[in-house]
Design a protein around this motif. Structure first.
Motif, PDB file in Angstrom:
ATOM      1  N   GLY A 158      40.996  63.823  61.054  1.00 25.31           N
ATOM      2  CA  GLY A 158      41.852  62.502  61.186  1.00 25.31           C
ATOM      3  C   GLY A 158      40.842  61.458  61.009  1.00 25.31           C
ATOM      4  O   GLY A 158      39.438  61.754  61.344  1.00 25.31           O
ATOM      5  N   GLY A 159      41.268  60.339  60.556  1.00 25.17           N
ATOM      6  CA  GLY A 159      40.393  59.284  60.656  1.00 25.17           C
ATOM      7  C   GLY A 159      39.995  58.684  61.707  1.00 25.17           C
ATOM      8  O   GLY A 159      40.885  58.559  62.623  1.00 25.17           O
TER       9      GLY A 159
ATOM     10  N   GLY B 246      37.878  56.062  62.422  1.00 26.04           N
ATOM     11  CA  GLY B 246      37.314  54.690  62.433  1.00 26.04           C
ATOM     12  C   GLY B 246      35.759  54.398  61.962  1.00 26.04           C
ATOM     13  O   GLY B 246      35.380  55.599  61.690  1.00 26.04           O
TER      14      GLY B 246
ATOM     15  N   ILE C 288      47.377  48.917  52.513  1.00 25.48           N
ATOM     16  CA  ILE C 288      46.965  50.479  53.338  1.00 25.48           C
ATOM     17  C   ILE C 288      47.552  51.411  52.566  1.00 25.48           C
ATOM     18  O   ILE C 288      48.732  51.505  52.008  1.00 25.48           O
ATOM     19  CB  ILE C 288      47.636  50.015  54.611  1.00 25.48           C
ATOM     20  CG1 ILE C 288      47.279  48.841  55.401  1.00 25.48           C
ATOM     21  CG2 ILE C 288      47.229  51.309  55.511  1.00 25.48           C
ATOM     22  CD1 ILE C 288      47.797  48.907  56.752  1.00 25.48           C
TER      23      ILE C 288
ATOM     24  N   SER D 262      46.806  55.989  52.647  1.00 26.15           N
ATOM     25  CA  SER D 262      46.421  57.040  53.489  1.00 26.15           C
ATOM     26  C   SER D 262      45.820  58.125  52.707  1.00 26.15           C
ATOM     27  O   SER D 262      46.706  58.853  51.927  1.00 26.15           O
ATOM     28  CB  SER D 262      47.520  57.299  54.401  1.00 26.15           C
ATOM     29  OG  SER D 262      46.943  58.276  55.393  1.00 26.15           O
TER      30      SER D 262
ATOM     31  N   TRP E  55      45.311  61.866  52.186  1.00 24.39           N
ATOM     32  CA  TRP E  55      45.831  63.247  52.459  1.00 24.39           C
ATOM     33  C   TRP E  55      45.379  64.267  51.754  1.00 24.39           C
ATOM     34  O   TRP E  55      45.961  64.250  50.675  1.00 24.39           O
ATOM     35  CB  TRP E  55      47.336  63.075  52.815  1.00 24.39           C
ATOM     36  CG  TRP E  55      47.887  64.387  53.433  1.00 24.39           C
ATOM     37  CD1 TRP E  55      47.188  65.140  54.196  1.00 24.39           C
ATOM     38  CD2 TRP E  55      49.282  64.466  53.687  1.00 24.39           C
ATOM     39  NE1 TRP E  55      48.111  66.134  54.767  1.00 24.39           N
ATOM     40  CE2 TRP E  55      49.385  65.737  54.251  1.00 24.39           C
ATOM     41  CE3 TRP E  55      50.423  63.942  53.100  1.00 24.39           C
ATOM     42  CZ2 TRP E  55      50.542  66.359  54.877  1.00 24.39           C
ATOM     43  CZ3 TRP E  55      51.832  64.576  53.542  1.00 24.39           C
ATOM     44  CH2 TRP E  55      51.764  65.895  54.254  1.00 24.39           C
TER      45      TRP E  55
ATOM     46  N   LYS F  20      43.508  63.696  56.946  1.00 24.24           N
ATOM     47  CA  LYS F  20      43.957  62.512  56.702  1.00 24.24           C
ATOM     48  C   LYS F  20      43.527  61.272  57.380  1.00 24.24           C
ATOM     49  O   LYS F  20      43.194  61.196  58.441  1.00 24.24           O
ATOM     50  CB  LYS F  20      45.749  62.581  57.566  1.00 24.24           C
ATOM     51  CG  LYS F  20      46.663  61.734  56.905  1.00 24.24           C
ATOM     52  CD  LYS F  20      48.022  61.847  57.528  1.00 24.24           C
ATOM     53  CE  LYS F  20      48.675  63.048  56.588  1.00 24.24           C
ATOM     54  NZ  LYS F  20      49.794  63.696  57.219  1.00 24.24           N
ATOM     55  N   ALA F  21      43.427  60.067  56.447  1.00 25.29           N
ATOM     56  CA  ALA F  21      42.701  59.011  57.223  1.00 25.29           C
ATOM     57  C   ALA F  21      43.457  57.800  56.318  1.00 25.29           C
ATOM     58  O   ALA F  21      43.170  57.804  55.013  1.00 25.29           O
ATOM     59  CB  ALA F  21      41.134  59.104  56.946  1.00 25.29           C
ATOM     60  N   ASP F  22      43.702  56.798  56.937  1.00 29.43           N
ATOM     61  CA  ASP F  22      44.232  55.449  56.553  1.00 29.43           C
ATOM     62  C   ASP F  22      43.107  54.952  55.710  1.00 29.43           C
ATOM     63  O   ASP F  22      42.137  54.833  56.198  1.00 29.43           O
ATOM     64  CB  ASP F  22      44.784  54.569  57.474  1.00 29.43           C
ATOM     65  CG  ASP F  22      46.224  55.089  57.648  1.00 29.43           C
ATOM     66  OD1 ASP F  22      46.611  56.248  57.495  1.00 29.43           O
ATOM     67  OD2 ASP F  22      47.092  54.287  58.804  1.00 29.43           O
TER      68      ASP F  22
ATOM     69  N   ASN G 161      42.423  51.407  54.689  1.00 32.43           N
ATOM     70  CA  ASN G 161      42.579  50.077  55.146  1.00 32.43           C
ATOM     71  C   ASN G 161      41.935  48.934  54.502  1.00 32.43           C
ATOM     72  O   ASN G 161      40.322  49.164  54.327  1.00 32.43           O
ATOM     73  CB  ASN G 161      42.340  49.548  56.717  1.00 32.43           C
ATOM     74  CG  ASN G 161      43.262  50.634  57.509  1.00 32.43           C
ATOM     75  OD1 ASN G 161      44.377  50.374  57.841  1.00 32.43           O
ATOM     76  ND2 ASN G 161      42.380  51.717  58.186  1.00 32.43           N
TER      77      ASN G 161
ATOM     78  N   ASN H   6      36.810  53.992  57.239  1.00 28.15           N
ATOM     79  CA  ASN H   6      37.418  54.829  58.295  1.00 28.15           C
ATOM     80  C   ASN H   6      36.964  56.128  57.994  1.00 28.15           C
ATOM     81  O   ASN H   6      37.101  56.784  56.841  1.00 28.15           O
ATOM     82  CB  ASN H   6      39.126  55.006  58.010  1.00 28.15           C
ATOM     83  CG  ASN H   6      39.956  55.627  58.993  1.00 28.15           C
ATOM     84  OD1 ASN H   6      39.297  55.944  60.107  1.00 28.15           O
ATOM     85  ND2 ASN H   6      40.960  55.877  59.079  1.00 28.15           N
TER      86      ASN H   6
ATOM     87  N   ALA I  54      49.726  58.879  51.849  1.00 25.36           N
ATOM     88  CA  ALA I  54      50.678  59.200  53.074  1.00 25.36           C
ATOM     89  C   ALA I  54      50.978  57.896  53.562  1.00 25.36           C
ATOM     90  O   ALA I  54      51.514  57.900  54.675  1.00 25.36           O
ATOM     91  CB  ALA I  54      50.189  60.186  54.116  1.00 25.36           C
ATOM     92  N   GLU I  55      50.722  56.750  53.032  1.00 27.62           N
ATOM     93  CA  GLU I  55      51.449  55.488  53.578  1.00 27.62           C
ATOM     94  C   GLU I  55      51.885  54.806  52.517  1.00 27.62           C
ATOM     95  O   GLU I  55      51.339  54.314  51.594  1.00 27.62           O
ATOM     96  CB  GLU I  55      50.040  54.549  54.299  1.00 27.62           C
ATOM     97  CG  GLU I  55      50.601  53.536  54.921  1.00 27.62           C
ATOM     98  CD  GLU I  55      51.475  53.767  56.101  1.00 27.62           C
ATOM     99  OE1 GLU I  55      51.117  54.485  57.059  1.00 27.62           O
ATOM    100  OE2 GLU I  55      52.671  53.259  55.795  1.00 27.62           O
TER     101      GLU I  55
END
Lengths: 627, 275
Positions: free
Chosen positions: B123-124, B126, B182, B184, B186, B193-195, B197, B202, B219-220
């Motif tokens: 996962g993301g 940061g 934004i 994501s 995937w 999966k990481a957004d 931004n 991230n 995915a966003e």
């Protein structure tokens, strides 16, 4: 009364403070605002931004629409009278006549029915959008709608269902029955009560009007900075949601004060019906969460209309701020949807199990616990967003711990069925279905609260199936249970039971058949809100779509039942067909205008069902005696 | 009349159902589910899913058995209204229930936290990730923009490619960012999966373990063509990866020259500006 009514001409009855005047003044206000907004254009805003002026015009239009609508409904009458030193009665538009349903009415029973029909209409419009979405998803590539229209439909479905149809699900039943359950003659603030309903309707109308301004491509979450590049239709979203927030806050305040201050003598907190506890907790969540939404939307409106940059990363703002603020409202919000369902389930079970509610204090603790923890879970929506990554274990903790108070609701419900004498009435079927659906919803939520498995299913159809299981499977099933249970009291008419049972079984099977499959679709990699998906997912999507159409048909069955039972057959309902011991069922049907001739005195909780259990050993006190 | 031993019957039925159902779910069904085994992160997610299903299955079995039993045995049989037994609570039952549900919930939290901290789970995390692989990962930047992802390789001259290939058995450090709204990122079969931004970095880690294709999707919700924001990535052997990236470097050299210099974020730092 009736002679006087028929004596008045139709046109005479249409003039005055009512919804028609409200709409006329509202539309006039809209065009005034629209015109004003375009006047500002020449002076300043167009200088700073090339798109600002139309947003301003539309926002001013909506603002003056709401003012005109509310004035036309007569909400300005009382403040104006006070301004010139006169005191009006706190009762307005009560008494007979169908006209009271089309205006400001301070009778809580009228407002309850207004709410029921109002949110019912939006529920069915929202369901129509769902049918359109499923029709589009019959094929893996776009076929029916353009990309923009598809996203607008998705956003309209989500926003209408969340905002208008379910956020105020307290509206119908709590407004109608909480005063009856606590032995009060009215709600604490009858005008506020009417205002909360009409603001909600104004919000719904404004949301629907987005189609005239290009719709909005953001879904119901309206994330920044996508919302900055959205059409003017996004201004409709802003106004709609702000009005919903205002309506929820007012409804909550009114409910809290009513339950806290207007209980009949003897109705102690330990005797308060569990439904009232649910209404109270939901209202507290309303009052604490909805203002945050209004403030957030004000900031979005300023970003769009006045070129501020709260959420614009390129100008030093932060989209994380929007996500945080939105979900700080949004997560309590989903419990604002879940808690009324819990409360309805626990309220109805004892009546049909013919047993006292098992573990009443535990049920109350469960409801309060869910309400409290719901304010500390919001960042689980942002597990992969990169914000506060080191805090994820905390949000995992709070999210999974919320299953403990939820588990108490399950315990109370399941133990109430122990050694019961269950009657399979239609409301009971819906209540029992709640347990199955909400368990699936809750268990699938564990997969979303566990960060490693969330990374896989986050933002996928799994999430979508999860919250449809909790909101439709949980709340909407409980809502229909409540409809079949309480509407005979509200209208004095009986539902056709055969049609109702067909409705239940079609809805239950079709619902599970639709959303059960969508878990698999999500796990296999289909993101939400797309109209293009991998072709190997086509068979499952067709399955889900066909099931969804059957689910839609079950809603038509319900409508048919309403039309048949309430308009054609009109069989009168008994005053207490369920042999309930709750206070509202002891009143005659229809409920008299001011509910109680004399304020009742309460000496027990309303769950005094069943025969005392046999003592375990001779001479011992009965095991289950109230302590 | 004595009550039959309801509780014992329910327990026997429940144990029987759980003993049959749980191994089927945990051993046979769940390990084959997506996202699969193409990367360490994906296998980790399958393990997590399996563990959660292993906990959920007996609970679901209890619910099914309990409801089936009480709905049949405790129903009203005759047309005459009957009353149940007025039991209002039981301290032992409520304590047992509270202790058990709290233990399950806390156990799952501890399990999830340990799993998250040991690997990051794909996962993301940061800009400053807590869980990092040991050793020197390959840095790849994922840039989201409406409506596709592009990839920059700082260790290969900052070349920006339109598709993604990754070497097998090599830790990869993905820096996901966006140029507009934004998104994501995937990579389904890799378990990533990481957004993305705007103006933020991230980081997500992935360790591909098998060669083959994987699906990339956004995915966003990111606007009009969100649904069309997909691509197929490929995990290849190290030598084929080097051949591919060198080819891209040569082919895209004229583009690379005019690209802005490689950076973790492409918006000015708000802290660094006046106002």
């Amino acid at each position: 009364m009736s002679a006087e009514r028929t004596g008045r001409l139709l046109w005479r009855r249409l003039i005055g403070f009512n919804v028609l005047t409200g709409i006329v003044l509202g539309i006039a206000g809209f065009y005034l605002g629209w015109w004003l907004g375009h006047q500002i254009d020449a002076t300043s805003l167009a200088f700073f931004a090339d798109t600002g002026q139309d947003d301003v015009a539309l926002m001013l239009g909506y603002l003056l629409f709401v003012v005109g609508f509310v004035v036309g409904l007569g909400f300005a009458k009382y403040p104006a009278a006070r301004l010139v030193g006169r005191e009006l009665s706190h009762r307005e538009n009560e008494g007979g006549g169908i006209g009271r349903y089309f205006g400001l009415c301070t009778d809580h029973k009228v407002v309850g029915i207004q709410y029921l029909i109002g949110i019912g209409v939006f529920l069915f419009i929202g369901a129509t959008y769902a049918m359109m979405i499923r029709a589009e998803l019959l094929r893996p590539s776009p076929q029916l709608f353009g990309a923009g229209n598809y996203l607008t439909i998705v956003g309209l479905h989500g926003a209408m269902m969340m905002g208008v149809a379910t956020s105020s699900v307290l509206g119908p039943f709590a407004n109608y029955f909480v005063p009856l359950m606590i032995g009060a003659k009215r709600m604490a603030f009858p005008r506020i009560e009417a205002l909360s309903f009409w603001l909600l309707m104004a919000g719904g109308a404004i949301l629907a009007s987005t189609v005239f301004f290009g719709g909005f491509p953001t879904g119901w979450t309206g994330y920044a900075p996508l919302n900055a590049e959205a059409n003017y239709g996004f201004d409709s979203y802003i106004f709609f949601f702000a009005l919903v927030g205002a309506s929820m806050t007012l409804l909550g305040l009114n409910m809290i004060v009513t339950i806290a201050a207007m209980r009949a003598p003897g109705l102690t907190w330990r005797r308060l019906p569990i439904f009232c506890w649910g209404a109270l907790t939901t209202s507290i969540l309303n009052v604490l969460a909805a203002p945050v939404l209004i403030a957030t939307l004000l900031m979005v409106g300023l970003d769009r209309g006045a070129q501020t940059s709260f959420f614009e990363a390129s100008e030093g703002g932060s989209p994380y701020l929007f996500e945080n603020l939105f979900w700080f409202f949004g997560h309590p919000e989903v419990y604002i949807l879940a808690l009324p369902g819990f409360a309805i389930v626990l309220e109805l079970l004892p009546v049909f199990a013919r047993k006292p509610l098992w573990g009443y204090p535990l049920g109350v603790a469960g409801i309060l616990g869910v309400g409290l923890i719901s304010f500390f879970v919001w960042q689980h929506h942002l597990f992969v967003s990169g914000i506060n990554a080191d805090l994820r274990p905390f949000y995992m903790l709070s999210t999974e711990v919320i299953s403990v108070p939820t588990g108490l609701i399950f315990l109370c419900g399941m133990a109430t069925l122990w050694r019961a004498r269950i009657r399979y009435t239609v409301p009971m079927l819906f209540v029992l279905a709640w347990f199955f659906n909400f368990f699936v919803g809750g268990a699938s939520g564990i997969f979303l609260s566990d960060v490693p498995s969330d990374v896989n299913v986050h933002g996928s159809f799994w999430v979508m199936a999860h919250f449809h299981y909790t909101i439709v499977g949980g709340l909407v099933f409980a809502f229909f249970g409540a409809v079949y249970y309480w509407v005979p009291k509200m209208t004095g008419l009986r539902f056709n039971e055969t049609l109702a049972k067909i409705h239940f079984w079609t809805m239950f099977i079709a619902f599970n058949s639709t959303f059960g499959v969508l878990f698999a679709v999500g796990l296999m990699g289909m993101p939400r809100r797309v109209s293009t998906y991998a072709s190997n997912l086509e068979p499952l999507n067709i399955w889900a779509s066909v099931s969804a159409f059957v689910l839609g048909a079950s809603m038509l069955l319900f409508l048919a039942n309403v039309a048949y039972s309430m308009i054609i057959a009109r069989k009168p309902a008994e005053a207490n067909p369920w042999r309930s011991k709750s206070l509202e069922w002891q009143l005659p049907t229809p409920v008299p205008l001011h509910n109680f001739d004399r304020t009742p005195v309460i000496d027990a909780d309303p769950y005094d069902y069943g025969i005392p259990p046999a003592p375990r050993r001779p001479g011992e006190a009965p095991a289950g005696a109230p302590g | 009349m004595r009550e039959p031993p309801h509780l014992r019957r329910i327990l026997i039925l429940w144990v029987a159902l759980s003993v049959v159902a749980t191994p089927i779910v945990v051993l046979l069904w769940d390990p084959g589910l997506p996202p699969g085994k193409q990367a360490g992160e994906a296998s980790g997610q399958v393990t997590d899913n399996t563990a959660l299903m292993g906990v959920a299955t007996p609970i679901f079995a209890l619910l099914v058995v309990y409801f089936a039993y009480v709905l049949i045995v405790f129903r009203q049989r005759g047309p005459e209204p009957e009353e149940g037994v007025a039991i209002r609570g039981d301290r032992r039952v409520q304590t047992t229930w509270l202790v058990l549900t709290s233990m399950i919930a806390l156990g799952l939290v501890i399990f999830g936290t340990v799993r998250l901290l040991e690997s990051g789970a794909g996962g993301g995390q940061g800009p400053d990730p807590l869980s990092k692989p040991s050793g020197q990962p390959l840095e790849v930047q994922v840039i989201g923009q409406q409506w596709n992802f592009t990839y920059r390789f700082p260790s290969f001259g900052g070349v920006e490619t339109l598709h993604l290939q990754l070497p097998v058995d090599q830790d990869v450090e993905l820096h996901v960012t966006s140029l507009d709204v934004i998104h994501s990122f995937w990579a389904h079969q890799l378990g990533v999966k990481a957004d993305a931004n705007p103006g933020e970095d991230n980081v997500a880690y992935v360790h591909p373990t098998e060669t083959g294709d994987f699906d990339i999707r956004c995915a966003e919700l990111c606007g009009l063509w969100h649904g069309h924001m997909f691509d197929t990535g490929r995990v290849v052997s190290n030598s084929r990866f080097l051949a591919w990236i060198r080819g891209q470097q040569a082919e895209l050299a004229p583009v690379t020259r005019v690209l802005p210099p490689y950076s973790r974020r492409y918006f000015p730092d708000p802290q660094g500006r006046a106002g």
